[in-house]
Scaffold this motif. Structure first.
Motif, PDB file in Angstrom:
ATOM      1  N   LEU A  91       0.809  -1.222   0.000  1.00  0.00           N
ATOM      2  CA  LEU A  91       0.000   0.000   0.000  1.00  0.00           C
ATOM      3  C   LEU A  91       0.838   1.267   0.000  1.00  0.00           C
ATOM      4  O   LEU A  91       0.300   2.364   0.000  1.00  0.00           O
ATOM      5  CB  LEU A  91      -0.934   0.014   1.219  1.00  0.00           C
ATOM      6  CG  LEU A  91      -1.861  -1.196   1.365  1.00  0.00           C
ATOM      7  CD1 LEU A  91      -2.795  -1.005   2.539  1.00  0.00           C
ATOM      8  CD2 LEU A  91      -2.656  -1.414   0.087  1.00  0.00           C
ATOM      9  N   TRP A  95      -1.741   2.046  -6.848  1.00  0.00           N
ATOM     10  CA  TRP A  95      -2.204   1.030  -7.799  1.00  0.00           C
ATOM     11  C   TRP A  95      -3.302   1.615  -8.666  1.00  0.00           C
ATOM     12  O   TRP A  95      -4.269   2.179  -8.153  1.00  0.00           O
ATOM     13  CB  TRP A  95      -2.766  -0.185  -7.047  1.00  0.00           C
ATOM     14  CG  TRP A  95      -1.750  -0.915  -6.226  1.00  0.00           C
ATOM     15  CD1 TRP A  95      -1.570  -0.812  -4.883  1.00  0.00           C
ATOM     16  CD2 TRP A  95      -0.754  -1.840  -6.688  1.00  0.00           C
ATOM     17  NE1 TRP A  95      -0.535  -1.622  -4.466  1.00  0.00           N
ATOM     18  CE2 TRP A  95      -0.020  -2.272  -5.564  1.00  0.00           C
ATOM     19  CE3 TRP A  95      -0.418  -2.358  -7.942  1.00  0.00           C
ATOM     20  CZ2 TRP A  95       1.038  -3.181  -5.643  1.00  0.00           C
ATOM     21  CZ3 TRP A  95       0.627  -3.267  -8.028  1.00  0.00           C
ATOM     22  CH2 TRP A  95       1.338  -3.668  -6.892  1.00  0.00           C
ATOM     23  N   VAL A  97      -6.458   1.225 -10.930  1.00  0.00           N
ATOM     24  CA  VAL A  97      -7.540   0.245 -11.008  1.00  0.00           C
ATOM     25  C   VAL A  97      -8.539   0.656 -12.083  1.00  0.00           C
ATOM     26  O   VAL A  97      -8.871   1.833 -12.205  1.00  0.00           O
ATOM     27  CB  VAL A  97      -8.281   0.160  -9.648  1.00  0.00           C
ATOM     28  CG1 VAL A  97      -9.460  -0.793  -9.729  1.00  0.00           C
ATOM     29  CG2 VAL A  97      -7.323  -0.247  -8.540  1.00  0.00           C
ATOM     30  N   LEU A 109     -18.823   0.798  -5.912  1.00  0.00           N
ATOM     31  CA  LEU A 109     -17.387   0.572  -5.836  1.00  0.00           C
ATOM     32  C   LEU A 109     -16.612   1.849  -6.150  1.00  0.00           C
ATOM     33  O   LEU A 109     -15.667   2.207  -5.448  1.00  0.00           O
ATOM     34  CB  LEU A 109     -16.988  -0.535  -6.821  1.00  0.00           C
ATOM     35  CG  LEU A 109     -17.535  -1.921  -6.488  1.00  0.00           C
ATOM     36  CD1 LEU A 109     -17.323  -2.882  -7.654  1.00  0.00           C
ATOM     37  CD2 LEU A 109     -16.878  -2.460  -5.228  1.00  0.00           C
ATOM     38  N   TYR A 112     -16.612   4.261  -3.340  1.00  0.00           N
ATOM     39  CA  TYR A 112     -16.154   3.741  -2.052  1.00  0.00           C
ATOM     40  C   TYR A 112     -14.961   4.532  -1.512  1.00  0.00           C
ATOM     41  O   TYR A 112     -13.905   4.608  -2.143  1.00  0.00           O
ATOM     42  CB  TYR A 112     -15.768   2.279  -2.232  1.00  0.00           C
ATOM     43  CG  TYR A 112     -15.411   1.590  -0.963  1.00  0.00           C
ATOM     44  CD1 TYR A 112     -16.342   1.436   0.051  1.00  0.00           C
ATOM     45  CD2 TYR A 112     -14.129   1.111  -0.758  1.00  0.00           C
ATOM     46  CE1 TYR A 112     -16.007   0.809   1.227  1.00  0.00           C
ATOM     47  CE2 TYR A 112     -13.784   0.480   0.412  1.00  0.00           C
ATOM     48  CZ  TYR A 112     -14.725   0.339   1.401  1.00  0.00           C
ATOM     49  OH  TYR A 112     -14.387  -0.273   2.568  1.00  0.00           O
ATOM     50  N   GLY A 114     -12.906   3.965   0.811  1.00  0.00           N
ATOM     51  CA  GLY A 114     -11.744   3.192   1.254  1.00  0.00           C
ATOM     52  C   GLY A 114     -10.703   2.964   0.170  1.00  0.00           C
ATOM     53  O   GLY A 114      -9.600   2.520   0.468  1.00  0.00           O
ATOM     54  N   PHE A 115     -11.050   3.263  -1.068  1.00  0.00           N
ATOM     55  CA  PHE A 115     -10.094   3.013  -2.144  1.00  0.00           C
ATOM     56  C   PHE A 115      -8.953   4.023  -2.131  1.00  0.00           C
ATOM     57  O   PHE A 115      -7.791   3.666  -1.968  1.00  0.00           O
ATOM     58  CB  PHE A 115     -10.795   3.058  -3.506  1.00  0.00           C
ATOM     59  CG  PHE A 115     -11.566   1.815  -3.826  1.00  0.00           C
ATOM     60  CD1 PHE A 115     -11.699   0.791  -2.895  1.00  0.00           C
ATOM     61  CD2 PHE A 115     -12.149   1.642  -5.070  1.00  0.00           C
ATOM     62  CE1 PHE A 115     -12.407  -0.361  -3.178  1.00  0.00           C
ATOM     63  CE2 PHE A 115     -12.855   0.481  -5.375  1.00  0.00           C
ATOM     64  CZ  PHE A 115     -12.988  -0.507  -4.429  1.00  0.00           C
ATOM     65  N   ARG A 118      -6.257   4.240   0.491  1.00  0.00           N
ATOM     66  CA  ARG A 118      -5.258   3.170   0.570  1.00  0.00           C
ATOM     67  C   ARG A 118      -4.440   3.032  -0.702  1.00  0.00           C
ATOM     68  O   ARG A 118      -3.880   1.971  -0.977  1.00  0.00           O
ATOM     69  CB  ARG A 118      -5.949   1.845   0.893  1.00  0.00           C
ATOM     70  CG  ARG A 118      -6.366   1.785   2.358  1.00  0.00           C
ATOM     71  CD  ARG A 118      -7.296   0.646   2.645  1.00  0.00           C
ATOM     72  NE  ARG A 118      -7.935   0.818   3.934  1.00  0.00           N
ATOM     73  CZ  ARG A 118      -9.241   0.953   4.116  1.00  0.00           C
ATOM     74  NH1 ARG A 118     -10.045   0.964   3.087  1.00  0.00           N
ATOM     75  NH2 ARG A 118      -9.736   1.067   5.328  1.00  0.00           N
ATOM     76  N   PHE A 120      -5.392   3.243  -3.911  1.00  0.00           N
ATOM     77  CA  PHE A 120      -5.978   2.708  -5.141  1.00  0.00           C
ATOM     78  C   PHE A 120      -6.580   3.865  -5.941  1.00  0.00           C
ATOM     79  O   PHE A 120      -7.410   4.615  -5.422  1.00  0.00           O
ATOM     80  CB  PHE A 120      -7.050   1.664  -4.827  1.00  0.00           C
ATOM     81  CG  PHE A 120      -6.487   0.441  -4.150  1.00  0.00           C
ATOM     82  CD1 PHE A 120      -5.844  -0.538  -4.888  1.00  0.00           C
ATOM     83  CD2 PHE A 120      -6.579   0.276  -2.776  1.00  0.00           C
ATOM     84  CE1 PHE A 120      -5.303  -1.659  -4.272  1.00  0.00           C
ATOM     85  CE2 PHE A 120      -6.036  -0.844  -2.143  1.00  0.00           C
ATOM     86  CZ  PHE A 120      -5.394  -1.816  -2.896  1.00  0.00           C
TER      87      PHE A 120
END
Lengths: 233, 233
Positions: A91, A95, A97, A109, A112, A114-115, A118, A120
């Motif tokens: 992390l 990344w 996505v 999604l 979201y 939380g992506f 972290r 993403f």
DNA sequence: TAGATTGTTAATCGATTAACAATC
DNA sequence: TAGATTGTTAATCGATTAACAATC
């Protein structure tokens, strides 16, 4: 005859973190983030294990696979351990996505929270439905336009995205998967019900809402059977 | 000294199906439904295992916990095995489900076709947001109106719902959970990031999208490290 | 009877747990 | 030094696997 030296160390030592441990690292990470936000400096294995919902023995065993990051008699420094776990999980890098399928689930999604926190980054949203193509979806404060799934290749190539999320209907999942893999995606999160066929080296995780509900139903049923058995006895 | 008689049989025998086996039953169920739709009458452990993505040894071992439903030299009757697995999972009865939190994720869940086909009936949709309350959502062909989360108690009681799905923001998850449990729900599917505190006897499963992505990132990172190691060598 | 495939056995493997020596 | 807590060990437990006897 103690011959148990080489065999275990092959797995336990350099690099080889057990699957069961890896699956718990995100929970530890989350718990540490919460502690960090509260300004906590030090945490014991007992406290952190409590927060993550595991036993302290399990936590210490898990952490021991990453390295020796605590201090005996004292505990773990929250920020330091947080960094080490983030590093182990990958992390500390960003990344890219792509999400394919922007129905209700795809929207959920994309939105979201939380992506982004972290590492993403959603670099592409794709759908085959003309009614959705062109729509602007706000992802982590940025506007991302839903594009035609036919343009997938270009985005994957130009962004170097290595993670793909499939949130399409069952019928198109395998085709989308093939396309993702063909253009360089090597890890896939699959929300479709089908089991995807992928070449060796590509990692797939499937999350199936129905599976979860069915397992829940199983346990629910077992409870009522136990009640019945007690009444009979 | 063969003393291994009683201990194992306690788990393996009557009623006690191992967790690992239970987690795979939904996959077998799905594969059998597909075979049934194609009109297949008989299936061997090898074929079914292939369809479900496991080894035939594992499949036979798993099925042996349910009973002896095959014929040696022949295979399994699709319809019969399908029924037996459905029965073991509790899918031969109808389960009333309430969904709390009707954002994108809640909508996706409510609209999920896999629910109705497996005996899950969405008897209530709840939210705290006045903008959502009153909205009609089509669930399995029926119109279900989103109601105020304050009316949760009444619905849970009158329908006898025993399964609750939490798709709310993190901040309200525990409160919603308490309310569900207080009114009789004993199984909860939690999509919020928090670890829910529940009384003994209540079964919770958590599905965390971020956790899944993080595990994916871990494997993705390991791949690139392996490539690096090869280049160095 | 010969061929096929299940259900079960026993060996192996990986994960969990409790206890404690090491060490702050 | 005394108290606290980690990191590791060894025992236990549960899951996986391969092989095969049972049996259609």
């Amino acid at each position: 005859m103690p011959v148990s030296q080489a065999p275990k160390s092959h797995v336990g030592a350099r690099g080889g973190i057990p699957d069961a441990t890896v699956s718990r690292l995100p929970m530890y990470h989350r718990s540490l983030v919460a502690l960090s936000n509260r300004g906590t400096i030090l945490v014991s294995s007992e406290e952190l294990a409590d927060a993550a919902g595991v036993s302290s023995a399990k936590l210490r065993k898990d952490l021991s696979f990453l390295g020796s990051y605590g201090t005996r008699g004292v505990g773990y420094e929250v920020e330091f351990l947080l960094y080490q776990i983030a590093r182990a999980l990958g992390l500390t890098q960003e990344w890219s996505v792509v999400i394919v399928g922007v129905g209700n689930l795809g929207h959920a999604l994309a939105g979201y929270p939380g992506f982004a926190s972290r590492g993403f980054k959603v670099v592409g949203l794709f759908d085959a439905d003309p009614a959705l193509i062109g729509e602007e979806v706000t992802v982590a404060g940025r506007a991302v336009v839903v594009r035609d799934v036919k343009e997938l290749a270009q985005t994957v190539r130009s962004t170097g995205a290595s993670i793909g999320v499939i949130a399409t209907p069952e019928a198109s999942a395998q085709q989308v998967c093939n396309s993702l893999v063909a253009h360089g995606v090597t890890s896939i999160l699959n929300f479709a019900t089908v089991l995807l066929e992928v070449p060796e080296g590509v990692h797939v995780r499937r999350v199936d809402l129905a599976t979860e509900l069915q397992i829940l139903a199983f346990h629910e049923q077992r409870k009522s059977q136990m009640v019945l058995a007690q009444e009979t006895a």
